[in-house]
Design a protein around this motif. Structure first.
Motif, PDB file in Angstrom:
ATOM      1  N   GLU A 161      -9.677  -3.408   1.050  1.00  0.00           N
ATOM      2  CA  GLU A 161      -8.611  -3.117   2.022  1.00  0.00           C
ATOM      3  C   GLU A 161      -9.147  -2.190   3.112  1.00  0.00           C
ATOM      4  O   GLU A 161     -10.343  -2.052   3.283  1.00  0.00           O
ATOM      5  CB  GLU A 161      -7.397  -2.530   1.298  1.00  0.00           C
ATOM      6  N   ARG A 162      -8.233  -1.529   3.838  1.00  0.00           N
ATOM      7  CA  ARG A 162      -8.647  -0.809   5.049  1.00  0.00           C
ATOM      8  C   ARG A 162      -9.274   0.562   4.752  1.00  0.00           C
ATOM      9  O   ARG A 162      -8.801   1.284   3.881  1.00  0.00           O
ATOM     10  CB  ARG A 162      -7.417  -0.573   5.927  1.00  0.00           C
TER      11      ARG A 162
ATOM     12  N   GLU B 190      -6.831   3.579   5.194  1.00  0.00           N
ATOM     13  CA  GLU B 190      -5.865   3.878   4.132  1.00  0.00           C
ATOM     14  C   GLU B 190      -6.460   4.862   3.127  1.00  0.00           C
ATOM     15  O   GLU B 190      -5.749   5.694   2.572  1.00  0.00           O
ATOM     16  CB  GLU B 190      -5.444   2.579   3.434  1.00  0.00           C
TER      17      GLU B 190
ATOM     18  N   ASP C 273      -5.531  -1.901  -5.086  1.00  0.00           N
ATOM     19  CA  ASP C 273      -5.068  -2.500  -3.824  1.00  0.00           C
ATOM     20  C   ASP C 273      -6.269  -3.139  -3.153  1.00  0.00           C
ATOM     21  O   ASP C 273      -7.102  -2.440  -2.607  1.00  0.00           O
ATOM     22  CB  ASP C 273      -4.479  -1.389  -2.947  1.00  0.00           C
TER      23      ASP C 273
ATOM     24  N   THR D 126       0.823  -1.204   0.000  1.00  0.00           N
ATOM     25  CA  THR D 126       0.000   0.000   0.000  1.00  0.00           C
ATOM     26  C   THR D 126       0.858   1.256   0.000  1.00  0.00           C
ATOM     27  O   THR D 126       0.599   2.199  -0.763  1.00  0.00           O
ATOM     28  CB  THR D 126      -0.934  -0.019   1.229  1.00  0.00           C
TER      29      THR D 126
HETATM   30 MG   LIG Z   1      -1.904  -2.823   2.100  1.00  0.00          MG
END
Ligand SMILES: [Mg+2]
Ligand SMILES: Nc1ncnc2c1ncn2[C@@H]1O[C@H](COP(=O)(O)OP(=O)(O)OP(=O)(O)O)[C@@H](O)[C@H]1O
Lengths: 592, 465
Positions: A261-262, A265, A329, A239
């Motif tokens: 993903e998060r 982020e 991502d 990332t």
């Molecule tokens: Mg990552």
């Protein structure tokens, strides 16, 4: 109108004749949206973009008559969309901090007026082809949005609106199509995400994508229009590397897809992008950036869609003649979403639960990258960079191994390097790039003719030092000859003085091509000068005491890209330093 | 339909029963089931069609006589009643009191599955939390709103470390901790649960703790609800009542095993080691509930504890957790066996949010470089130790011998500390510089020359060659 027959997680069976595969459906009292993925007689199987909790058999279902498509027009940049292109800021204004199910918000703002300037060459009765530029809207200070004729429109222009302010719904032109019907054109049009947008022909990718990251640009280059993968175990830096690329690369448009993903982020990107300046234009980075977010806690089917939404947006800007970079991502989460739906459909799994079509889906997705001649004769490119998250960090798993066969540039991240906090943790032995010859031309013409030789020398040095390190681990460093010890030290200089580049270092976060070359060349000079002395009999032990070695490792953080003259002055002192050592040994007989 | 009892179960297998002839049941609704001896069981509708409804029964389907089984569809998902009164209370995995006190009565009831937070609504976590543990504060700092799991193994002191964090955690500059704690235990022994209870009591936070317990001998499927119920309570405390909530959950491995058990019953396609392909998404639904929200005062900081089967960090449970959380604190059996407490293996540990929560405006300006230097020096020192094991310490160069000494001192003095030792971040940073002073300045290239001049106390001792 049809009705719901069965609900199994995100998959619903509908009694709904006359829908086609790929068609959007709306079901239930909440009006959840999904798409048809299978048909059997009068029933259709649909995957839903939202959680189906509370849905009941018997509730209404209707086909919407179109496939999942995105709205393309001014208002895209600077925005954050979910996996089916709902604008998340507007969704928040409507439904609060949490995404309520069934909220409907149009992708582009409806009431905003855009200053449209028609292209001068358009005259009534002129021929009009898909992909033609009708006119422009200055969407952000750095990006001019070129208003395109939808690719499927062919005919004759009847009229075009004068310069003025228009919303995305107002008619700005009318065309008579070949079948005689009249089509109104607006600042925006829709395109189905699973269909690649057409272009005239593929072009050769020739220019490197400059990311400002030395291990990428100098060692494993990527071209504009190329395909790259970043595989690595958790925490290895996928990332961060993608964010670095999104920040610093010399593309004109950046599409950042957070796929499974998060949430934090994306918040991070949303918070830092507006504050950072594009090193190539000096404008806030957010002006060229667009985010697509389906975080890991959001519904899994929309995650599968998010990748296609992202790539279609990328193609749209490509068709305007821009160089676009899309980072995804992570593509593994997309593949897992595919696997989950396949499992619910009872499709036969082949490897680790993945369906047999995993490889072909991946390949046709990456195939949408490339540099092309657009329908209107311009040139644009989509560069695709996908993170891969292999379970247990095992690169032999299906998603990594299929991806590896498709892409040209492979930036393999290693757990060992990350654990030792060597960032970016790109493994110089595992990684590869098929674009080195093309990149070499550009570097030779624009930076230094010696680029390729320097790169090769550094890579050889690194692999030689790998051998030596093995010996050291068996018998200790004292067993090495002076030459070998100096080689080891030189490799250390390359690793710490060139390859390591902390994203968090304000000075070194981005390195211009010139700085990249100057640093590499400096380390190689030190190596050569020292080696000359060692060959003359000076012990490596003496050379290792030179303060220069620690200093050289700090240069990257001391000299920003704009201060290369000062760095070169430092480098010019290197021969003198070694000459002084040489004098010591000229007076005395050589030590062993 | 809430009040109608159906007696139409046609088959039962494992924990699932199939009901027929029940029209219009909603997906995901709660079910109450009464068996032939009048005992109540709980269930959940997991699949529904015109003809059949598939119900998962939490207490299992053992000894069910289908002819004499009555099922009510409650027409609502699992919800948790919420009010200020939850503080200091103990609930079971489904949110019912297990402390003998009356149930929570409130009009505020929330679906325990929660709703996904809009990424545009999040605020990035930046405030440094001091845990008083050097290995964490100095090298793997925790920030408010972060999810940072403890990766541990059987027999390692993860419970003691978690309890120490709960006791000591505070924002810099604040005196006492202003956290409330939500504690969820699932699949753990009653001894473990009691350990936490006592440690909360000792530190005087018990009246600010909400507990959700599903012990090892209690229904497995209820384990799937426990973290969700706990996080629903945490969200209420954080975003309705403005508290900073520290959520401790143990043991995520037991949770994932319960999920696997249920997946097998449902016939889901397995991905790795028999775990279903959706384990990642399922864990993410839990972990992603940590965080901060723009314009809201409260926050949820999460410390899940998980034991790595056979100490294997590539096992699907720690692996998928690591892919979702914002770092991990890894405990090491080797350090523990050498008597180091807390046995934090700093190299495989990581805090991803550290970079934005330390340094000039947060801790001290030298912190980022110092941490990076500690990692590099310790990594190098471990390499040297490995070499010494092969060729013998006597054969090491003088420079390498310093690293060997550094490794030992670092583990004993920096990583190691007492269970009730609460080090301030400044103590931690100064200690780090003391230790780095064992190494010559030219070996310390991750710190600046100015930082060296200011903090490094290098005294080259005369060494025998
Ligand atoms: Mg990552
Ligand atoms: N280039 C870099 N410079 C400085 N620090 C880095 C760099 N790359 C990674 N890191 C550090 O490593 C941490 C983990 O990186 P990152 O979040 O990018 O990993 P990841 O590979 O995306 O992991 P996951 O698969 O779990 O998402 C970061 O939070 C940061 O502390």
């Amino acid at each position: 109108m049809g009705k719901i027959v069965e609900i199994n997680g995100p998959i619903v069976r509908l009694q709904l004749p006359q829908t086609v595969i790929g068609e959007q459906v709306r079901v239930g009292a909440l009006g959840l949206v999904g798409e048809v993925i299978g048909r059997d007689g009068d029933t259709a199987l649909a995957q839903m973009y939202e959680n189906t909790e509370g849905l009941r058999p018997g509730e209404a279902a209707e086909g919407l008559g179109h496939a999942l498509s995105v709205e393309l027009g001014p208002g895209l940049l600077n925005a954050i969309f979910d996996g089916v292109q709902r604008p998340l800021s507007a969704v928040r204004a409507k439904s609060g901090d949490r995404i309520a199910r069934g909220v409907e918000v149009a992708a582009l703002p409806r009431d905003r007026r855009w200053a449209f300037r028609p292209e001068a060459r358009h005259e009534p009765e002129a021929r009009l082809e898909g992909g033609d530029v009708l006119g422009t809207v200055q969407e952000t200070t750095s990006i001019e949005h070129r208003i395109l004729v939808p690719p499927d429109v062919h005919g004759e222009l009847l009229e075009i609106a004068p310069a003025g302010e228009y919303t995305v719904d107002e008619t700005i032109a009318r065309a008579r199509l070949r079948d005689g019907s009249i089509r109104k054109l607006t600042l925006s049009h829709r395109w189905p995400v699973r269909t690649p947008r057409p272009f005239r022909r593929r072009d050769h990718a020739v220019k490197p994508l400059i990311t400002g990251q030395r291990i990428l640009d100098t060692f494993y280059p990527l071209l504009k229009g190329g395909k790259a993968a970043i595989p690595g175990p958790f925490g290895a830096g996928k990332t961060m590397l993608q964010q670095q690329i999104a920040r610093w690369c010399n593309a004109e448009i950046v599409i950042y897809v957070g796929c499974g993903e998060r949430g934090n982020e994306l918040t991070d990107v949303l918070e830092f992008m507006p504050e950072l300046k594009d090193p190539h234009t000096g404008r806030p980075l957010m002006e060229r950036t667009l985010l697509v977010a389906n975080t890991s806690n959001m519904p899994v089917v929309a995650r599968e869609a998010s990748i296609y939404v992202g790539i279609t947006l990328a193609e749209y800007f490509r068709d305007q003649g821009y160089d676009v970079v899309m980072v995804a991502d992570s593509t593994s989460r997309w593949a897992e979403a595919l696997r989950e739906v396949a499992g619910r459909l009872g499709q036969m799994p082949v490897e680790e639960g993945y369906p047999a079509y995993l490889g072909s889906r991946l390949a046709s997705f990456y195939e949408r990258a490339g540099r092309v001649e657009t329908l209107s004769g311009g040139h644009g490119s989509v560069t695709l960079i996908g993170a891969v998250s292999p379970p247990g960090g095992d690169f032999s798993e299906p998603v990594t191994s299929h991806t590896k066969e498709i892409i040209q540039t492979f930036w393999a991240l290693s757990k060992e390097l990350a654990d030792a906090r060597h960032y970016p943790a790109v493994d110089w032995l595992e990684s590869f790039s098929g674009y080195v010859p093309s990149a070499a031309k550009w570097w030779a013409e624009n930076v230094d003719p010696q680029w390729e030789a320097a790169r090769n020398e550094a890579l050889e040095l690194l692999s030689e030092s790998e051998e030596l390190a093995r010996i050291v681990n068996l018998v200790g460093v004292e067993a090495l000859s002076s030459e070998q010890r100096w080689t080891l030290e030189a490799a250390g200089l390359i690793k710490e003085g060139v390859l390591q580049q902390a994203a968090t270092d304000a000075v070194d976060s981005f390195a211009s091509p010139e700085k990249q070359y100057v640093l590499l060349d400096a380390m190689l000079q030190i190596r050569a000068q020292g080696m000359k002395l060692v060959k003359l009999g000076a012990p490596a032990r003496r050379l290792l005491q030179l303060p220069l070695l620690a200093q050289a490792r700090r240069w990257k953080s001391q000299y920003p890209s704009e201060e290369m003259a000062a760095l070169k002055a430092r480098i010019a002192e290197i021969p003198g330093i070694f000459e002084r050592v040489a004098l010591e040994y000229a007076e005395r007989p050589a030590e062993v | 339909m809430k009040n109608i009892e159906y007696r139409t179960a046609t088959s039962a297998q494992g924990g699932l029963i199939v009901m027929s002839g029940v029209p219009g049941v909603a997906a995901g609704t709660r079910v109450a089931l009464r068996d032939h001896i009048g005992r109540l069981r709980n269930g959940l509708v997991i699949r529904v069609s015109d003809e059949a409804v598939l119900v998962e029964v939490f207490e299992g389907t053992e000894a069910l006589d289908l002819e004499r089984t009555w099922v009510r569809f409650l027409d609502e998902p699992f919800t948790l009643p919420l009010s200020r009164d939850i503080m200091g209370r103990i609930f079971n995995g489904a949110g019912q009191p297990r402390d003998g006190r009356p149930p929570i009565i409130s009009r505020e009831r929330r679906n325990i599955n929660g709703e996904a937070l809009n990424p545009a609504a999040r605020a990035y976590p930046r405030e440094f939390i001091q845990t008083g543990i050097s290995a964490i504060d100095g090298m793997n700092s925790l920030t408010r709103g972060q999810k940072l799991p403890l990766f541990s193994g059987g027999g390692l002191p993860h419970n003691r470390v978690a309890a120490q964090i709960v006791r000591q955690a505070k924002l810099l500059g604040e005196e006492a901790s202003d956290f409330v704690v939500v504690f969820a235990a699932f699949g753990v022994s009653s001894t473990d649960a009691r350990f936490f209870q006592e440690s909360f009591e000792e530190s005087g936070v018990l009246n600010r703790v909400v507990m959700f317990l599903n012990l090892a001998d209690e229904p497995v499927i209820e384990r799937l609800l426990t973290p969700r119920a706990a996080l629903t309570a945490a969200e209420y405390l954080a975003y309705d009542l403005d508290y900073h909530v520290l959520v401790v959950m143990t043991d995520m491995t037991a949770y994932a095993e319960a999920l696997r058990e249920v997946a097998v019953l449902r016939g889901d396609v397995p991905a790795r080691k028999g775990y279903p392909g959706y384990l990642y998404s399922d864990l993410a639904e839990i972990y992603e509930r940590a965080g901060r929200i723009r314009e809201r005062r409260g926050s949820i900081t999460m410390i899940p504890v998980l034991s790595m089967p056979s100490d294997d960090i590539t096992h699907p449970i720690p692996d998928l957790t690591g892919y979702i959380t914002e770092g991990q604190i890894v405990l090491s059996r080797e350090l523990y066996n050498q008597g180091v407490y807390p046995p934090v293996a700093v190299l495989p540990s990581l805090s991803r949010l550290m970079k934005d929560g330390i340094g000039k405006n947060y801790t001290r300006e030298d912190h980022p470089h110092l941490a990076s230097q500690l990692f590099a020096s310790y990594a190098k020192a471990l390499e040297v130790r490995g070499l010494a094991a092969i060729i013998g310490a006597e054969e090491l160069s003088e420079a390498d011998r310093r690293f060997l000494e550094f490794a030992d001192a670092f583990e004993r003095r920096f990583i190691g500390q007492d269970e009730d030792e609460d080090r301030s971040i400044y103590e931690t940073l100064n200690l780090a510089w003391d230790l780095l002073s064992m190494l010559p300045p030219e070996q310390l290239i991750r710190v600046t020359e100015e930082e060296l001049a200011r903090y490094h106390k290098w005294q080259p001792t005369v060494e025998v060659a």
